[in-house]
Write a protein that holds these residues in place. Structure first.
Motif, PDB file in Angstrom:
ATOM      1  N   ARG A   1      -3.817   9.583  -7.056  1.00  0.00           N
ATOM      2  CA  ARG A   1      -4.994   8.774  -6.787  1.00  0.00           C
ATOM      3  C   ARG A   1      -5.140   8.561  -5.286  1.00  0.00           C
ATOM      4  N   PRO A   2      -6.365   8.660  -4.769  1.00  0.00           N
ATOM      5  CA  PRO A   2      -6.557   8.447  -3.333  1.00  0.00           C
ATOM      6  C   PRO A   2      -6.509   6.987  -2.956  1.00  0.00           C
TER       7      PRO A   2
ATOM      8  N   LEU B   1       0.826  -1.200   0.000  1.00  0.00           N
ATOM      9  CA  LEU B   1       0.000   0.000   0.000  1.00  0.00           C
ATOM     10  C   LEU B   1       0.863   1.254   0.000  1.00  0.00           C
ATOM     11  N   GLY B   2       1.919   1.253   0.793  1.00  0.00           N
ATOM     12  CA  GLY B   2       2.822   2.398   0.823  1.00  0.00           C
ATOM     13  C   GLY B   2       3.488   2.622  -0.525  1.00  0.00           C
ATOM     14  N   GLU B   3       3.930   1.543  -1.174  1.00  0.00           N
ATOM     15  CA  GLU B   3       4.550   1.664  -2.487  1.00  0.00           C
ATOM     16  C   GLU B   3       3.541   2.170  -3.522  1.00  0.00           C
ATOM     17  N   TYR B   4       2.307   1.684  -3.453  1.00  0.00           N
ATOM     18  CA  TYR B   4       1.278   2.143  -4.381  1.00  0.00           C
ATOM     19  C   TYR B   4       1.032   3.637  -4.185  1.00  0.00           C
ATOM     20  N   MET B   5       0.951   4.055  -2.932  1.00  0.00           N
ATOM     21  CA  MET B   5       0.694   5.469  -2.661  1.00  0.00           C
ATOM     22  C   MET B   5       1.861   6.341  -3.127  1.00  0.00           C
ATOM     23  N   MET B   6       3.087   5.840  -3.010  1.00  0.00           N
ATOM     24  CA  MET B   6       4.236   6.599  -3.481  1.00  0.00           C
ATOM     25  C   MET B   6       4.254   6.685  -5.012  1.00  0.00           C
ATOM     26  N   ASN B   7       3.844   5.612  -5.679  1.00  0.00           N
ATOM     27  CA  ASN B   7       3.871   5.577  -7.140  1.00  0.00           C
ATOM     28  C   ASN B   7       2.664   6.250  -7.780  1.00  0.00           C
ATOM     29  N   HIS B   8       1.581   6.443  -7.032  1.00  0.00           N
ATOM     30  CA  HIS B   8       0.358   7.054  -7.550  1.00  0.00           C
ATOM     31  C   HIS B   8      -0.109   8.163  -6.607  1.00  0.00           C
ATOM     32  N   PRO B   9       0.635   9.243  -6.522  1.00  0.00           N
ATOM     33  CA  PRO B   9       0.245  10.312  -5.583  1.00  0.00           C
ATOM     34  C   PRO B   9      -1.028  11.040  -5.992  1.00  0.00           C
TER      35      PRO B   9
END
Length: 90
Positions: free
Chosen positions: A89-90, A79-87
């Motif tokens: 998108r919520p 989840l952290g990696e996804y949030m870093m790669n897709h800033p």
């Protein structure tokens, strides 16, 4: 006055986020507690504590708990990696 309340709000948010991280590792371990392990492994009195079957059951429960913790950690990391790669998108 306005700066004081803004600073207080920031400090409060930081404290809350840190306490959430500190208690995160207790999830799976609480779900599979030691009291529950003992009750499950004794299976209604058929298996005596200290027997080979009891020891094997407790080891299996420990492995299940470790795997659950590893899955939770992996999901959190993903989840952290996804949030870093897709800033964007919520």
């Amino acid at each position: 006055m306005r700066q004081t309340s803004a600073r207080l709000t920031l400090v409060l948010m930081a404290v809350l986020s840190l306490t959430a991280c500190a208690s995160r590792n207790q999830g799976p371990a609480v779900a599979l507690g030691n009291d529950d392990d003992d009750a499950v492994c004794q299976a209604g009195g058929k298996v005596a504590p200290g027997s080979t079957e009891y020891v094997a059951c407790r080891k299996d429960r420990d492995v299940q708990r470790q795997r659950a913790e590893a899955r939770a950690d992996r999901r959190q990391r993903d989840l952290g990696e996804y949030m870093m790669n897709h800033p964007d998108r919520p």
